[in-house]
Design an enzyme around this catalytic site. Structure first.
Site, mmCIF file in Angstrom:
data_model
loop_
_atom_site.group_PDB
_atom_site.id
_atom_site.type_symbol
_atom_site.label_atom_id
_atom_site.label_comp_id
_atom_site.label_asym_id
_atom_site.label_seq_id
_atom_site.Cartn_x
_atom_site.Cartn_y
_atom_site.Cartn_z
ATOM 1 C CE LYS A 134 72.772 -65.000 20.819
ATOM 2 N NZ LYS A 134 73.552 -63.868 21.374
ATOM 3 C CG HIS A 137 71.495 -52.944 20.185
ATOM 4 N ND1 HIS A 137 72.224 -52.949 21.354
ATOM 5 C CD2 HIS A 137 70.709 -51.857 20.238
ATOM 6 C CE1 HIS A 137 71.874 -51.904 22.083
ATOM 7 N NE2 HIS A 137 70.955 -51.220 21.430
ATOM 8 C CB THR A 191 76.302 -57.811 27.828
ATOM 9 O OG1 THR A 191 75.097 -58.494 27.473
ATOM 10 C CG2 THR A 191 76.358 -56.484 27.101
ATOM 11 C CE LYS A 230 76.894 -67.028 24.362
ATOM 12 N NZ LYS A 230 77.472 -65.734 24.149
ATOM 13 N NE ARG A 231 66.100 -66.169 23.308
ATOM 14 C CZ ARG A 231 65.028 -65.447 23.017
ATOM 15 N NH1 ARG A 231 64.780 -64.340 23.692
ATOM 16 N NH2 ARG A 231 64.192 -65.824 22.087
ATOM 17 C CE LYS A 238 75.215 -59.362 32.060
ATOM 18 N NZ LYS A 238 74.005 -59.806 31.342
HETATM 19 C C1 M8P Z 1 65.349 -58.105 19.095
HETATM 20 C C2 M8P Z 1 64.015 -58.287 18.676
HETATM 21 C C3 M8P Z 1 62.991 -58.430 19.588
HETATM 22 C C4 M8P Z 1 61.688 -58.624 19.163
HETATM 23 C C5 M8P Z 1 61.398 -58.666 17.808
HETATM 24 C C6 M8P Z 1 62.419 -58.518 16.890
HETATM 25 C C7 M8P Z 1 63.736 -58.338 17.322
HETATM 26 C C8 M8P Z 1 64.769 -58.215 16.415
HETATM 27 C C9 M8P Z 1 66.067 -58.026 16.844
HETATM 28 C C10 M8P Z 1 66.362 -57.990 18.187
HETATM 29 C C11 M8P Z 1 67.762 -57.809 18.600
HETATM 30 O O1 M8P Z 1 68.527 -57.227 17.903
HETATM 31 N N1 M8P Z 1 68.217 -58.310 19.769
HETATM 32 C C12 M8P Z 1 69.444 -58.248 20.252
HETATM 33 S S1 M8P Z 1 70.746 -57.341 19.620
HETATM 34 N N2 M8P Z 1 69.830 -58.885 21.359
HETATM 35 C C13 M8P Z 1 71.110 -58.689 21.754
HETATM 36 O O2 M8P Z 1 71.563 -59.216 22.724
HETATM 37 C C14 M8P Z 1 71.917 -57.744 20.904
HETATM 38 O O3 M8P Z 1 72.218 -56.552 21.657
HETATM 39 C C15 M8P Z 1 73.177 -56.696 22.695
HETATM 40 C C16 M8P Z 1 73.319 -55.368 23.382
HETATM 41 O O4 M8P Z 1 73.911 -54.426 22.557
HETATM 42 C C17 M8P Z 1 74.509 -57.191 22.110
HETATM 43 O O5 M8P Z 1 75.420 -57.391 23.160
HETATM 44 C C18 M8P Z 1 74.294 -58.495 21.354
HETATM 45 O O6 M8P Z 1 75.495 -58.864 20.722
HETATM 46 C C19 M8P Z 1 73.195 -58.330 20.304
HETATM 47 O O7 M8P Z 1 72.922 -59.555 19.686
#
Ligand code: M8P
Length: 834
Positions: free
Chosen positions: A573, A376, A675, A567-568, A679
């Site tokens: 971003k 991801h 995502t 978003k976060r 939406k």
């Molecule tokens: C999450 C963590 C959570 C706890 C500790 C370490 C972490 C390290 C990485 C991530 C992480 O990759 N989180 C993401 S990837 N959050 C997102 O939203 C991501 O996944 C989505 C679903 O595929 C994508 O749409 C986003 O672009 C992507 O940033």
């Protein structure tokens, strides 16, 4: 070794369930009354009592129970191939509205509650969000479950039942303050504890060689500290299809109430402490911050989830097949949601070899044919690595296995590329150095038959960049699965007025076949349809305005353009770029150049990881800029900026139906998919965005003319590195200079000198990873174009309708069909036999 297939015990029998519960208003009301009065023991109906909501849940849950049993039964009888979706996060949000919608009893429940003077809307609002995730990755898992149940796919979600989910955010003097999310405090009526399926999870100890009864030597993991994993099941109903799948969440408990040995040795306090240590494992969700990387408790969580879920699957397997694993790989698939559960690769090997007596090659065959990995993120700092030393201490037996996997893998590379020691160093599961580390992504790749990215661009960048060596070795394993969102929650439930207008026009088919939205294309220029479309948007904006005023005290008008970025908070971003634009508009209006501007409300919301200093400064900056803008009389009716506090799933349910403009402005190549962008599109917002993640596909679907594109491409960004000179860009652009002057003069922080220095520095920094300055001019121009377009009401409405009409491919129904056709190959559950 267990050998015989365990039969059901004599005397075991199914409790006979005879009739399905009626789905009528009368029956629902009578069940509600029963639960509220007799089970929960309450008499007075108070609007905001949690018990009203709980009683409605119990009435709904009753109607899921028999369907749930039938779904499980069908799986057992057919012995069909199934998928386990392993994820450290499931960001489910509220569950009641969705359950009623999918059961088809929204109207009946509304009526039942009306009879006793209650509004379903108010009752639903009383539910707390199940916030067991950080953001997109966790919410995606939740949308997947909804779509799988709706497509009747046999998929079970495995996750962790954190006592504390995603923290709540309060804003104090412009700063983020975190508060614990004790979401279980009032009870969680959806879950069912299944103590009968508890599993034991080992930690610590050491590997030892022992000779078994037949004289064979085998490795055993001894002197371990064991922790109990207790499953809690949550029903996942499909849409009007009588399927109810399962989300199984694991909670940690001490194996014995107290460790008796310790207790008898007289150290009562120690034994209570070790009970606490066990229960700590599932205490809290980690907010994804790179500063939190390498935390031992996080590794414990990952192993806890992987081991419990695999043991659960194997337990269920052995119940049906005894110790015959010949068909195991044909009947099971484990989808790894990022590397977070990737330790499952080594754990499955351990279980098959150590606990079920299999030899290495057979166990590896099974593992390599059951595991599939989804990546991801391309951000290097998000790629998980664990110190070998930590593994040795915490999971010594798993380290043995990882070393063995690596040795065999390196032998394979040497055969493929003889003499290429650099390749070996690059591809090894172990990164050498003073602190050797285990590369979890490589473990996931080596142990899987499928590796996918989450948008076309992202998957290409994985193949050509991050995982190039692996893609060269095993090209057929790499594939793309573009993300989606479930239209049941993200259109039908959250935007009922738009949903009705659409259904009136093209029927209800879109709820299970989103491509049918294409049917509203014909109406895009129809003045009557356009007027109704606008009326819906306006009402949604008014609803959000009310909510905003309640949350922030700011009065806003629904007549302005709602320009939204939620978003976060993360540098990539580029919320900062958005703030620069806000300051630019403020500057233009102040200098009397704002008459032609569309009145705009800029909404920014999101949480910063508690340890992410820069992201927290960005929140403070947004709030300070907002205060100056909103208190300047010259801005009245022209420009407002507001920070939406504690943004979460239910927040998005109010926000996305009300947005006009959707901000998707990450540095190209950094956002894997996004995502939220989908939406917003589905709800008729128009995107202003870079060529990043799924934006590329959104633009392709809706057409260039219905999307505001700006910014450097991935290739341009890469080419810029090295020669990037933000200073020169600022100097060469008078608008940019004025914005920086305002920021640097302390205009937004008169009484807090210096607090934005690091932010300013980051923009001026030639090594700025996110290249904010590089995209400033094209962003400002694209924003101006969006502003002008908004003034042509008919034109804007047309674009809005077309965005919804073209959002069909961004349904997780499509995503799940793609996963199933290319990776899972499971058959829909048939309820015939049960
Ligand atoms: C999450 C963590 C959570 C706890 C500790 C370490 C972490 C390290 C990485 C991530 C992480 O990759 N989180 C993401 S990837 N959050 C997102 O939203 C991501 O996944 C989505 C679903 O595929 C994508 O749409 C986003 O672009 C992507 O940033």
């Amino acid at each position: 070794m267990k050998s015989a297939k365990p039969e059901k015990q004599i005397g075991d029998r199914e409790l006979l369930q005879t009739t399905d519960l009626p789905m009528t208003t009368d029956a629902i009301l009578s069940d509600f009354t029963h639960y509220f009065g007799r089970m929960l023991g309450r008499r007075t109906i108070k609007i905001d009592s949690p018990f009203l909501y709980q009683a409605v849940v119990y009435a709904a849950r009753d109607r899921l129970m028999e369907r749930w049993r039938k779904t499980r039964n069908a799986l057992e009888v057919d012995d069909s191939r199934r998928v386990a979706y392993l994820s450290l996060e499931f960001l489910m949000g509220r569950l009641l509205r969705n359950a009623l919608l999918n059961l088809g009893i929204e109207n009946e429940t509304t009526e039942a509650l009306e009879r006793i003077g209650l509004d379903l809307e108010d009752v639903c609002a009383r539910e707390r969000d199940t916030g067991l995730g950080n953001g997109g990755l966790g919410r995606l898992a939740a949308c997947f479950l909804d779509s799988c149940a709706t497509l009747s796919l046999p998929v079970v979600g495995y996750g962790i039942r954190y006592q504390y989910g995603m923290f709540h955010q309060r804003i104090e003097n412009g700063y983020q303050v975190e508060e614990a999310d004790s979401w279980l405090r009032e009870g969680f009526p959806w879950e069912i504890e299944r103590i009968e399926y508890a599993q034991t999870i080992k930690f610590g100890g050491r590997s030892d060689v022992q000779i078994d009864a037949s004289g064979k030597s085998r490795i055993v993991w001894v002197d371990t500290h064991d922790v109990l994993a207790i499953p809690y099941d949550i029903p996942v109903p499909g849409f009007e299809n009588d399927i109810v799948n399962t989300l199984r969440l694991w909670s940690a408990a001490a194996r014995n109430e107290f460790d008796l040995e310790e207790f008898n040795a007289g150290s009562y306090a120690d034994s209570v402490a070790s009970k606490n240590e066990a229960e700590n494992i599932t205490m809290v969700l980690y907010p994804n911050a790179t500063t939190e990387n390498g935390q031992e408790l996080r590794l414990r969580q990952q192993y806890f989830l992987a081991s419990a879920s695999l043991q659960d699957t194997i337990r269920d397997w052995c119940q049906r097949h005894g110790d015959d694993f010949s068909e195991f790989a044909a009947k099971n698939c484990f989808q790894l949601n990022d590397t977070h559960p990737a330790i499952a690769v080594a754990e499955l090997m351990r279980l098959l070899i150590d606990e079920h007596g299999m030899d290495w090659d057979d166990a590896w065959d099974i593992t390599r044919n059951t595991m599939a990995y989804t990546n991801h993120t391309l951000l290097p700092e998000a790629l998980e690595m664990w110190p070998v030393s930590m593994f040795r201490r915490l999971l010594p037996r798993l380290l043995d296995i990882i070393y063995e996997i690596n040795a065999r893998f390196i032998a394979e590379i040497s055969q493929h590329w003889p003499g290429d020691t650099d390749k070996i160093r690059r591809m090894s599961l172990i990164q050498e150095g003073s602190q050797p580390m285990i590369r979890m992504a490589y473990l996931a790749i080596v142990g899987s038959f499928s590796i996918n990215g989450v948008a076309e661009l992202h998957s290409r960048l994985l193949r050509e960049g991050l995982f190039r060596d692996f893609a060269e070795l095993w090209p057929h394993r790499f594939n793309n699965k573009t993300n989606g969102v479930t239209q049941r929650r993200w259109l039908a439930a959250c935007n009922p007025a738009l949903a009705s207008l659409i259904s009136e026009t093209i029927g209800e088919g879109w709820k299970t076949n989103l491509d049918e939205l294409d049917g509203i294309r014909d109406q895009a220029d129809d003045p009557d349809f356009q007027a109704r479309w606008r009326a819906v948007k306006l009402a949604n904006k008014q609803r959000l305005a009310t909510d905003l005023e309640k949350k922030t005290g700011l009065e806003v008008s629904a007549d302005m353009m709602f320009d939204v970025q939620v978003k976060r908070i993360h540098e990539y971003k580029r919320q900062l770029l958005n703030v620069l634009h806000a300051i630019h508009l403020y500057d233009r209006i102040r200098r009397g150049d704002g008459d032609k501007l569309s009145p705009r409300l800029i909404i920014i919301g999101g949480k910063a990881a508690p340890g992410y200093v820069m992201a927290k400064s960005v929140i403070k900056c947004i709030n300070n800029v907002a205060r100056v803008i909103n208190s300047d009389p010259a801005m009245a009716g022209r420009l407002q900026l507001v920070f939406y506090p504690d943004y979460n799933v239910s927040g998005m349910e109010k926000i996305c139906p009300a947005a006009d403009l959707s901000e998707q402005i990450s540095t190209a190549g950094k956002e894997a998919s996004g995502t939220g962008n989908m939406k917003f599109m589905m709800n008729g917002a128009i995107t202003i965005g870079t060529l990043d993640g799924a934006n590329v596909e959104i633009r392709e679907a809706v057409g260039d003319e219905n999307f505001f594109l700006f910014g450097n491409t991935v290739e341009e960004i890469e080419a810029l590195r090295g020669s990037y000179d933000p200073q020169a860009i600022i100097d060469g652009d008078s608008d940019f200079r004025r914005v920086m002057d305002l920021l640097e003069s302390g205009h937004f922080n008169h009484f807090e000198p210096g607090i934005f220095d690091s932010i300013i520095q980051s923009i001026r920094e030639p090594a700025d990873m996110w290249m904010t300055a590089a995209d400033f001019r094209s962003f400002i121009d694209a924003q101006a174009e969006a502003g002008r377009a908004y003034q042509d009401e008919a034109h804007w409405t047309r674009m809005s309708i077309l965005n919804t009409a073209c959002s069909g491919r961004f349904s997780t129904d499509r995503t799940m069909r793609d996963y199933n056709e290319d990776i899972w190959h499971v058959e829909p559950i048939s309820l015939e036999s049960s």
